[in-house]
Design a protein around this motif. Structure first.
Motif, PDB file in Angstrom:
ATOM      1  N   ILE A  48      18.301   2.873  17.073  1.00  0.00           N
ATOM      2  CA  ILE A  48      17.200   2.061  16.344  1.00  0.00           C
ATOM      3  C   ILE A  48      18.309   0.999  15.523  1.00  0.00           C
ATOM      4  N   VAL A  49      17.827  -0.302  15.738  1.00  0.00           N
ATOM      5  CA  VAL A  49      18.697  -1.339  15.220  1.00  0.00           C
ATOM      6  C   VAL A  49      18.109  -2.067  14.058  1.00  0.00           C
ATOM      7  N   HIS A  50      16.878  -1.513  13.749  1.00  0.00           N
ATOM      8  CA  HIS A  50      15.991  -2.148  12.731  1.00  0.00           C
ATOM      9  C   HIS A  50      14.811  -1.335  12.537  1.00  0.00           C
ATOM     10  N   ALA A  51      14.354  -1.222  11.071  1.00  0.00           N
ATOM     11  CA  ALA A  51      13.185  -0.336  10.906  1.00  0.00           C
ATOM     12  C   ALA A  51      12.499  -0.892   9.550  1.00  0.00           C
ATOM     13  N   GLN A  52      11.569  -0.624   9.236  1.00  0.00           N
ATOM     14  CA  GLN A  52      10.720  -1.027   7.959  1.00  0.00           C
ATOM     15  C   GLN A  52       9.933   0.190   7.644  1.00  0.00           C
ATOM     16  N   PHE A  53       9.506   0.568   6.682  1.00  0.00           N
ATOM     17  CA  PHE A  53       8.593   1.769   6.279  1.00  0.00           C
ATOM     18  C   PHE A  53       7.887   1.224   4.873  1.00  0.00           C
ATOM     19  N   VAL A  54       6.661   1.000   4.802  1.00  0.00           N
ATOM     20  CA  VAL A  54       5.884   0.629   3.801  1.00  0.00           C
ATOM     21  C   VAL A  54       4.567   1.476   3.575  1.00  0.00           C
ATOM     22  N   ALA A  55       4.478   1.815   2.090  1.00  0.00           N
ATOM     23  CA  ALA A  55       3.590   2.697   1.730  1.00  0.00           C
ATOM     24  C   ALA A  55       2.727   1.892   0.577  1.00  0.00           C
ATOM     25  N   MET A  56       1.378   1.685   0.841  1.00  0.00           N
ATOM     26  CA  MET A  56       0.220   1.016   0.173  1.00  0.00           C
ATOM     27  C   MET A  56      -0.839   1.829  -0.262  1.00  0.00           C
ATOM     28  N   THR A  57      -0.962   1.764  -1.552  1.00  0.00           N
ATOM     29  CA  THR A  57      -2.255   2.522  -2.115  1.00  0.00           C
ATOM     30  C   THR A  57      -2.808   1.645  -3.255  1.00  0.00           C
ATOM     31  N   TRP A  58      -4.114   1.921  -3.663  1.00  0.00           N
ATOM     32  CA  TRP A  58      -4.847   1.139  -4.642  1.00  0.00           C
ATOM     33  C   TRP A  58      -5.223   2.411  -5.652  1.00  0.00           C
ATOM     34  N   ASP A  59      -4.681   3.525  -5.441  1.00  0.00           N
ATOM     35  CA  ASP A  59      -5.287   4.405  -6.420  1.00  0.00           C
ATOM     36  C   ASP A  59      -4.104   4.788  -7.778  1.00  0.00           C
ATOM     37  N   SER A 117      17.213   9.796   2.259  1.00  0.00           N
ATOM     38  CA  SER A 117      17.038   8.525   2.446  1.00  0.00           C
ATOM     39  C   SER A 117      15.883   8.041   3.663  1.00  0.00           C
ATOM     40  N   ALA A 118      15.191   8.991   4.278  1.00  0.00           N
ATOM     41  CA  ALA A 118      14.358   8.991   4.924  1.00  0.00           C
ATOM     42  C   ALA A 118      13.027   8.990   4.567  1.00  0.00           C
ATOM     43  N   LEU A 119      12.708   9.512   3.321  1.00  0.00           N
ATOM     44  CA  LEU A 119      11.619   9.863   2.639  1.00  0.00           C
ATOM     45  C   LEU A 119      10.956   9.070   1.437  1.00  0.00           C
ATOM     46  N   VAL A 120       9.661   8.993   1.481  1.00  0.00           N
ATOM     47  CA  VAL A 120       8.893   8.694   0.535  1.00  0.00           C
ATOM     48  C   VAL A 120       8.105   9.496   0.136  1.00  0.00           C
ATOM     49  N   GLN A 121       7.912   9.712  -1.469  1.00  0.00           N
ATOM     50  CA  GLN A 121       7.273  10.860  -1.930  1.00  0.00           C
ATOM     51  C   GLN A 121       6.446  10.474  -2.986  1.00  0.00           C
ATOM     52  N   PRO A 122       5.111  10.485  -2.642  1.00  0.00           N
ATOM     53  CA  PRO A 122       4.094  10.138  -3.605  1.00  0.00           C
ATOM     54  C   PRO A 122       4.304  11.007  -5.053  1.00  0.00           C
ATOM     55  N   PRO A 123       4.148  10.327  -6.157  1.00  0.00           N
ATOM     56  CA  PRO A 123       4.250  11.255  -7.356  1.00  0.00           C
ATOM     57  C   PRO A 123       2.833  11.767  -7.665  1.00  0.00           C
ATOM     58  N   ARG A 124       1.711  11.602  -6.916  1.00  0.00           N
ATOM     59  CA  ARG A 124       0.640  12.051  -7.282  1.00  0.00           C
ATOM     60  C   ARG A 124      -0.286  11.599  -6.116  1.00  0.00           C
ATOM     61  N   ASP A 125      -1.426  12.429  -5.786  1.00  0.00           N
ATOM     62  CA  ASP A 125      -2.316  12.381  -4.621  1.00  0.00           C
ATOM     63  C   ASP A 125      -2.858  10.901  -4.861  1.00  0.00           C
ATOM     64  N   GLY A 126      -3.012  10.502  -3.388  1.00  0.00           N
ATOM     65  CA  GLY A 126      -3.774   9.150  -3.263  1.00  0.00           C
ATOM     66  C   GLY A 126      -3.873   8.773  -1.853  1.00  0.00           C
ATOM     67  N   ASP A 127      -4.648   7.889  -1.539  1.00  0.00           N
ATOM     68  CA  ASP A 127      -5.002   7.358  -0.314  1.00  0.00           C
ATOM     69  C   ASP A 127      -3.962   6.211  -0.011  1.00  0.00           C
ATOM     70  N   PHE A 128      -3.289   6.376   0.972  1.00  0.00           N
ATOM     71  CA  PHE A 128      -2.381   5.562   1.517  1.00  0.00           C
ATOM     72  C   PHE A 128      -2.663   4.635   2.812  1.00  0.00           C
ATOM     73  N   ILE A 129      -2.139   3.277   2.965  1.00  0.00           N
ATOM     74  CA  ILE A 129      -2.083   3.065   4.218  1.00  0.00           C
ATOM     75  C   ILE A 129      -0.568   2.687   4.518  1.00  0.00           C
ATOM     76  N   TRP A 130      -0.117   3.352   5.523  1.00  0.00           N
ATOM     77  CA  TRP A 130       1.481   3.378   5.998  1.00  0.00           C
ATOM     78  C   TRP A 130       1.604   2.484   6.965  1.00  0.00           C
ATOM     79  N   PHE A 131       2.885   1.821   6.871  1.00  0.00           N
ATOM     80  CA  PHE A 131       3.128   0.920   7.997  1.00  0.00           C
ATOM     81  C   PHE A 131       4.662   1.295   8.422  1.00  0.00           C
ATOM     82  N   ARG A 132       4.716   1.129   9.578  1.00  0.00           N
ATOM     83  CA  ARG A 132       6.249   1.255  10.097  1.00  0.00           C
ATOM     84  C   ARG A 132       6.266   0.230  11.229  1.00  0.00           C
ATOM     85  N   PHE A 133       7.727  -0.348  11.258  1.00  0.00           N
ATOM     86  CA  PHE A 133       8.091  -1.136  12.192  1.00  0.00           C
ATOM     87  C   PHE A 133       9.697  -0.683  12.741  1.00  0.00           C
TER      88      PHE A 133
END
Length: 150
Positions: A138-149, A47-63
């Motif tokens: 840690i009382v709150h967290a967010q994780f975002v993965a963004m790509t255009w690929d 439940s900690a993991l983000v796994q891209p299905p294929r290669d890509g350039d990402f912008i990753w965000f965390r809070f």
């Protein structure tokens, strides 16, 4: 650019001192490319993991929102609170986008973004570490993965 995955938790996660720990997520706000690997339970390591299905350039965000700490009277030792993005956190890990911040009143919120390549099948997580003398939540967290690929 499209938001591919946005994870969220407000479930307390107790982080032991001086141990790199993955932040786990129990809510998926968006996952248009099936990147989330978890079951929706913070007890599941996946439940900690983000796994891209294929290669890509990402912008990753965390809070990350650390709980407030209590410092004993007379203790003037500086404390570090670290966060980082980590590729393959349960295997041959490779960290990037690390930040270091003091936990002081009003500074328990840490926000960061980092651009790096997501590789097909290689999981990415947020890891945290601190050197306070007792565990801190840690009382709150967010994780975002963004790509255009894709």
């Amino acid at each position: 650019m499209a938001t591919m995955c946005k994870l969220y938790t407000d479930t307390d996660q107790l982080i032991p001192p001086e141990t790199w720990t993955t932040v786990r997520f129990d809510r998926v706000l968006k996952d248009t490319a099936s990147l989330y690997r978890g079951t929706g339970s913070v007890t599941d390591p996946a439940s900690a993991l983000v796994q891209p299905p294929r290669d890509g350039d990402f912008i990753w965000f965390r809070f990350v929102h650390w709980d407030s700490i209590t410092i004993p009277d007379g203790d003037e030792r500086e404390r570090q609170f670290l966060e980082q993005f980590c590729r393959d956190p349960y295997g041959q890990w490779d960290s990037t986008g690390s930040t270091d911040a003091d936990d002081t009143p009003g500074r328990e919120f840490h926000l960061a973004s980092w651009s790096f390549k997501g590789r097909a099948g290689q999981p990415v997580a947020i890891r945290v570490w601190h050197d306070h003398h007792e565990p801190v939540s840690i009382v709150h967290a967010q994780f975002v993965a963004m790509t255009w690929d894709y």
